[in-house]
Design a protein around this motif. Structure first.
Motif, PDB file in Angstrom:
ATOM      1  N   GLY A 351       0.841  -1.227  -0.068  1.00 57.95           N
ATOM      2  CA  GLY A 351      -0.050   0.047   0.029  1.00 57.95           C
ATOM      3  C   GLY A 351       0.792   1.368   0.053  1.00 57.95           C
ATOM      4  O   GLY A 351       0.200   2.619   0.004  1.00 57.95           O
ATOM      5  N   HIS A 352       2.221   1.004  -0.157  1.00 54.16           N
ATOM      6  CA  HIS A 352       3.056   2.353   0.052  1.00 54.16           C
ATOM      7  C   HIS A 352       2.583   3.222   1.158  1.00 54.16           C
ATOM      8  O   HIS A 352       2.539   4.446   0.889  1.00 54.16           O
ATOM      9  CB  HIS A 352       3.057   3.242  -1.442  1.00 54.16           C
ATOM     10  N   THR A 353       2.523   2.744   2.147  1.00 51.76           N
ATOM     11  CA  THR A 353       2.024   3.595   3.424  1.00 51.76           C
ATOM     12  C   THR A 353       2.775   2.675   4.610  1.00 51.76           C
ATOM     13  O   THR A 353       3.543   1.851   4.612  1.00 51.76           O
ATOM     14  CB  THR A 353       0.499   3.301   3.401  1.00 51.76           C
ATOM     15  N   SER A 354       2.300   3.328   5.964  1.00 52.58           N
ATOM     16  CA  SER A 354       2.678   2.674   7.226  1.00 52.58           C
ATOM     17  C   SER A 354       1.735   2.202   7.738  1.00 52.58           C
ATOM     18  O   SER A 354       0.397   2.305   7.280  1.00 52.58           O
ATOM     19  CB  SER A 354       3.089   3.902   8.050  1.00 52.58           C
ATOM     20  N   VAL A 355       1.647   1.197   8.427  1.00 50.82           N
ATOM     21  CA  VAL A 355       0.642   0.254   9.275  1.00 50.82           C
ATOM     22  C   VAL A 355       0.947   0.239  10.580  1.00 50.82           C
ATOM     23  O   VAL A 355       2.018  -0.099  11.197  1.00 50.82           O
ATOM     24  CB  VAL A 355       0.647  -1.324   8.772  1.00 50.82           C
ATOM     25  N   THR A 356      -0.006   0.804  11.445  1.00 46.12           N
ATOM     26  CA  THR A 356      -0.251   0.521  13.188  1.00 46.12           C
ATOM     27  C   THR A 356      -0.439  -0.848  13.325  1.00 46.12           C
ATOM     28  O   THR A 356      -1.593  -1.507  13.098  1.00 46.12           O
ATOM     29  CB  THR A 356      -0.942   1.677  13.573  1.00 46.12           C
ATOM     30  N   LEU A 357       0.096  -1.419  14.420  1.00 43.33           N
ATOM     31  CA  LEU A 357      -0.182  -2.914  14.807  1.00 43.33           C
ATOM     32  C   LEU A 357      -1.524  -2.725  15.542  1.00 43.33           C
ATOM     33  O   LEU A 357      -1.305  -1.892  16.454  1.00 43.33           O
ATOM     34  CB  LEU A 357       1.098  -3.579  15.294  1.00 43.33           C
ATOM     35  N   THR A 358      -2.191  -3.811  15.942  1.00 45.96           N
ATOM     36  CA  THR A 358      -3.278  -3.970  16.590  1.00 45.96           C
ATOM     37  C   THR A 358      -2.645  -5.107  17.839  1.00 45.96           C
ATOM     38  O   THR A 358      -3.474  -5.053  18.881  1.00 45.96           O
ATOM     39  CB  THR A 358      -4.338  -4.445  15.825  1.00 45.96           C
ATOM     40  N   THR A 359      -1.903  -5.823  17.619  1.00 46.00           N
ATOM     41  CA  THR A 359      -1.378  -6.798  18.701  1.00 46.00           C
ATOM     42  C   THR A 359      -0.126  -6.098  19.342  1.00 46.00           C
ATOM     43  O   THR A 359       0.586  -5.141  18.861  1.00 46.00           O
ATOM     44  CB  THR A 359      -1.086  -8.044  18.309  1.00 46.00           C
ATOM     45  N   THR A 360       0.135  -6.508  20.700  1.00 48.52           N
ATOM     46  CA  THR A 360       1.339  -6.435  21.312  1.00 48.52           C
ATOM     47  C   THR A 360       1.807  -7.564  22.136  1.00 48.52           C
ATOM     48  O   THR A 360       0.857  -8.684  22.115  1.00 48.52           O
ATOM     49  CB  THR A 360       0.983  -5.301  22.130  1.00 48.52           C
ATOM     50  N   CYS A 361       2.685  -7.781  23.016  1.00 49.37           N
ATOM     51  CA  CYS A 361       2.883  -8.765  23.765  1.00 49.37           C
ATOM     52  C   CYS A 361       3.855  -8.440  24.714  1.00 49.37           C
ATOM     53  O   CYS A 361       4.678  -7.096  24.597  1.00 49.37           O
ATOM     54  CB  CYS A 361       3.785  -9.914  22.925  1.00 49.37           C
ATOM     55  N   GLU A 362       4.253  -8.993  25.964  1.00 46.96           N
ATOM     56  CA  GLU A 362       5.210  -8.624  26.876  1.00 46.96           C
ATOM     57  C   GLU A 362       6.468  -9.438  26.327  1.00 46.96           C
ATOM     58  O   GLU A 362       6.604 -10.496  25.612  1.00 46.96           O
ATOM     59  CB  GLU A 362       4.711  -9.415  28.199  1.00 46.96           C
ATOM     60  N   ARG A 363       7.668  -8.908  26.739  1.00 44.17           N
ATOM     61  CA  ARG A 363       8.817  -9.515  26.474  1.00 44.17           C
ATOM     62  C   ARG A 363       8.921 -10.695  27.380  1.00 44.17           C
ATOM     63  O   ARG A 363       8.445 -10.557  28.688  1.00 44.17           O
ATOM     64  CB  ARG A 363      10.047  -8.740  26.721  1.00 44.17           C
ATOM     65  N   PRO A 364       9.151 -11.998  26.913  1.00 42.93           N
ATOM     66  CA  PRO A 364       9.123 -13.247  27.763  1.00 42.93           C
ATOM     67  C   PRO A 364      10.237 -12.912  28.863  1.00 42.93           C
ATOM     68  O   PRO A 364      11.101 -12.338  28.724  1.00 42.93           O
ATOM     69  CB  PRO A 364       9.464 -14.461  26.770  1.00 42.93           C
ATOM     70  N   GLU A 365      10.091 -13.584  29.897  1.00 44.77           N
ATOM     71  CA  GLU A 365      10.897 -13.298  30.984  1.00 44.77           C
ATOM     72  C   GLU A 365      12.309 -14.150  30.425  1.00 44.77           C
ATOM     73  O   GLU A 365      12.473 -15.001  29.664  1.00 44.77           O
ATOM     74  CB  GLU A 365      10.666 -14.450  32.008  1.00 44.77           C
ATOM     75  N   ALA A 366      13.433 -13.359  30.750  1.00 46.04           N
ATOM     76  CA  ALA A 366      14.872 -13.719  30.541  1.00 46.04           C
ATOM     77  C   ALA A 366      15.256 -14.941  31.167  1.00 46.04           C
ATOM     78  O   ALA A 366      14.659 -15.242  32.373  1.00 46.04           O
ATOM     79  CB  ALA A 366      15.800 -12.476  30.644  1.00 46.04           C
ATOM     80  N   ILE A 367      16.217 -15.824  30.416  1.00 46.66           N
ATOM     81  CA  ILE A 367      16.853 -16.790  31.196  1.00 46.66           C
ATOM     82  C   ILE A 367      18.089 -16.347  31.684  1.00 46.66           C
ATOM     83  O   ILE A 367      19.158 -16.255  30.639  1.00 46.66           O
ATOM     84  CB  ILE A 367      16.825 -17.947  30.113  1.00 46.66           C
ATOM     85  N   GLY A 368      18.330 -15.550  32.676  1.00 48.97           N
ATOM     86  CA  GLY A 368      19.357 -14.778  33.206  1.00 48.97           C
ATOM     87  C   GLY A 368      20.619 -15.245  33.370  1.00 48.97           C
ATOM     88  O   GLY A 368      21.652 -14.579  33.747  1.00 48.97           O
ATOM     89  N   GLU A 369      20.745 -16.596  33.484  1.00 51.26           N
ATOM     90  CA  GLU A 369      21.952 -17.414  33.587  1.00 51.26           C
ATOM     91  C   GLU A 369      22.085 -18.856  32.780  1.00 51.26           C
ATOM     92  O   GLU A 369      20.950 -19.265  32.428  1.00 51.26           O
ATOM     93  CB  GLU A 369      22.321 -17.600  35.033  1.00 51.26           C
ATOM     94  N   PRO A 370      22.998 -19.079  32.465  1.00 46.41           N
ATOM     95  CA  PRO A 370      23.081 -20.569  31.689  1.00 46.41           C
ATOM     96  C   PRO A 370      22.329 -21.667  32.438  1.00 46.41           C
ATOM     97  O   PRO A 370      22.786 -21.968  33.596  1.00 46.41           O
ATOM     98  CB  PRO A 370      24.671 -20.909  31.578  1.00 46.41           C
ATOM     99  N   VAL A 371      21.436 -22.549  31.659  1.00 49.26           N
ATOM    100  CA  VAL A 371      20.555 -23.385  32.482  1.00 49.26           C
ATOM    101  C   VAL A 371      20.824 -24.728  31.557  1.00 49.26           C
ATOM    102  O   VAL A 371      20.467 -24.509  30.352  1.00 49.26           O
ATOM    103  CB  VAL A 371      19.328 -22.653  32.685  1.00 49.26           C
ATOM    104  N   ASP A 372      20.857 -25.915  32.253  1.00 52.28           N
ATOM    105  CA  ASP A 372      21.083 -27.186  31.623  1.00 52.28           C
ATOM    106  C   ASP A 372      19.753 -27.668  31.885  1.00 52.28           C
ATOM    107  O   ASP A 372      19.660 -28.365  32.895  1.00 52.28           O
ATOM    108  CB  ASP A 372      22.154 -27.817  31.837  1.00 52.28           C
ATOM    109  N   LEU A 373      18.819 -28.063  30.906  1.00 50.28           N
ATOM    110  CA  LEU A 373      17.683 -28.524  30.941  1.00 50.28           C
ATOM    111  C   LEU A 373      17.759 -30.241  30.828  1.00 50.28           C
ATOM    112  O   LEU A 373      16.568 -30.839  31.308  1.00 50.28           O
ATOM    113  CB  LEU A 373      16.471 -28.138  30.158  1.00 50.28           C
ATOM    114  N   THR A 374      18.827 -30.751  30.697  1.00 48.65           N
ATOM    115  CA  THR A 374      18.945 -32.080  30.406  1.00 48.65           C
ATOM    116  C   THR A 374      19.343 -32.824  32.038  1.00 48.65           C
ATOM    117  O   THR A 374      19.370 -34.173  31.996  1.00 48.65           O
ATOM    118  CB  THR A 374      20.036 -32.654  29.640  1.00 48.65           C
ATOM    119  N   VAL A 375      19.433 -32.129  32.959  1.00 46.43           N
ATOM    120  CA  VAL A 375      19.730 -32.788  34.306  1.00 46.43           C
ATOM    121  C   VAL A 375      18.504 -32.227  35.144  1.00 46.43           C
ATOM    122  O   VAL A 375      17.682 -31.388  34.831  1.00 46.43           O
ATOM    123  CB  VAL A 375      21.040 -32.111  34.968  1.00 46.43           C
TER     124      VAL A 375
END
Length: 375
Positions: A351-375
């Motif tokens: 459309g050769h224009t700008s578009v304003t979004l209708t959705t938003t979201c929260e930034r997901p919680e950070a993984i603040g340190e290295p985590v090993d999920l295999t243990v």
């Protein structure tokens, strides 16, 4: 960790091998059932995990399935997700969440009404690459972030893919194919987007297949294959996006984030790991003819994120979130927002224009340190 979440896999195609390898290592998950329209594929995957082969209807009805892992083609993502939700199952799917924002909204609405969770790839953002870069941003290591660049440039998938037609038809293209990796990363790094502008082009009207039994065959291109977008984040930061199937070679970074006090070089968002480099203005030597700018970039190491991760870690995060009663990170809110960003960039280009979004979201919680999920 209590009992593992029981996983029913729908779709045992190529990508399922990567999920299978990850889920074998993750105690949070157990594949109990597999369904695919090619029985041999379903049986091979089921044999790897001691699982049952079931019809889709049987899998959705099975008491031995807590969550449906939806690895079908993009055009059926929403359909399968809605069927899983109707069967009172959680669902985690490959990207994109749906083919359109309208379909995506139906999935999100249905899940909320049913009280089940919807997760969606990419979960590469949960690896040490993006999470380390985010930790640097959140710690103020580059001051106030004000901009980012994201580049995905290739000459086109027809050079290596034996059946590339769908990449060049509605629902395909570089933005929908690879955009989720880059845009999800930008949302994690800089937050949600409020407005976009865009431009797109179609330099070639036909493509020629380069490998496989159809090598040498040409087909029509029915979508734009070079897309440029500018994203205005709610924070005020601006991101510049280039997604192209028309670039023979480039020396562009994957993602860079710039702030008032420095810059971060972010690794390939299609991967879980990679070198994260920091340029801190406060510690950089004064510029001069004998100063190599490259020495000012410092490898930050891997300081955050799920270590040695792979496809399926977003589902493991969902399993842990269900047990803990917290939001999961690779969630439908982010996936729907990213889908709308992509749809809006193309609409702005058309459309050769700008578009304003209708959705938003929260930034997901950070993984603040290295985590090993295999243990």
């Amino acid at each position: 960790m209590g009992s593992p979440l029981k996983v029913g896999v729908v779709g045992a195609g190529v990508i399922s091998a990567q999920y299978s390898a990850s889920l074998k290592r993750l105690p949070q998950l157990q594949i109990t059932a597999v369904s695919d329209f090619v029985p041999e594929r379903a049986q091979a995957l089921a044999d790897e995990h001691g699982a049952q082969v079931l019809s889709l209807e049987g899998l959705l009805a099975s008491p031995d399935v807590d969550v449906v892992l939806n690895l079908t083609l993009p055009r059926t993502h929403a359909e399968v997700a809605l069927q899983a939700i109707a069967a009172d199952k959680h669902v985690y799917g490959e990207k994109p969440l749906a083919m359109t924002v309208a379909e995506g909204r139906e999935v999100v609405k249905a899940a909320a009404a049913a009280g089940v969770r919807v997760g969606c790839a990419p979960d590469t953002v949960l690896g040490t690459g993006i999470q380390t870069a985010r930790a640097l941003v959140d710690a103020g290591r580059i001051g106030t972030p004000h901009s980012a660049t994201a580049f995905m440039t290739t000459p086109g998938h027809e050079r290596w893919h034996p059946q590339p037609d769908f990449y060049y038809q509605p629902g395909g293209g570089p933005l929908l194919d690879m955009g989720p990796y880059y845009l999800t990363s930008l949302v994690h790094l800089l937050g949600p987007v409020v407005r976009v502008v865009g431009a797109s082009a179609r330099p070639s009207q036909q493509r020629t297949i380069g490998s496989g039994p159809r090598a040498g065959e040409s087909f029509d291109v029915t979508i734009d294959t070079h897309i440029t977008g500018i994203l205005e984040h709610a924070s005020g930061a601006l991101s510049t996006l280039v997604m192209s199937f028309d670039t023979w070679a480039a020396r562009l970074p994957r993602i860079e984030v710039h702030g008032t006090g420095g810059s971060i070089s972010v690794p390939d968002p299609n991967m879980f790991e990679g070198s994260v480099e920091l340029f801190a203005a406060a510690t950089a030597p004064a510029p001069g003819p004998d100063v190599d700018p490259a020495v000012n970039w410092v490898d930050a190491g891997a300081t955050a994120g799920y270590v040695d991760s792979g496809r399926g870690y977003g589902l493991a995060d969902l399993a842990l979130a269900v047990e803990a009663g917290r939001p999961h990170r690779a969630n439908d809110e982010v996936a729907l927002h990213v889908l709308e960003i992509m749809e809006s960039v193309q609409a702005a280009a058309d459309g050769h224009t700008s578009v304003t979004l209708t959705t938003t979201c929260e930034r997901p919680e950070a993984i603040g340190e290295p985590v090993d999920l295999t243990v």
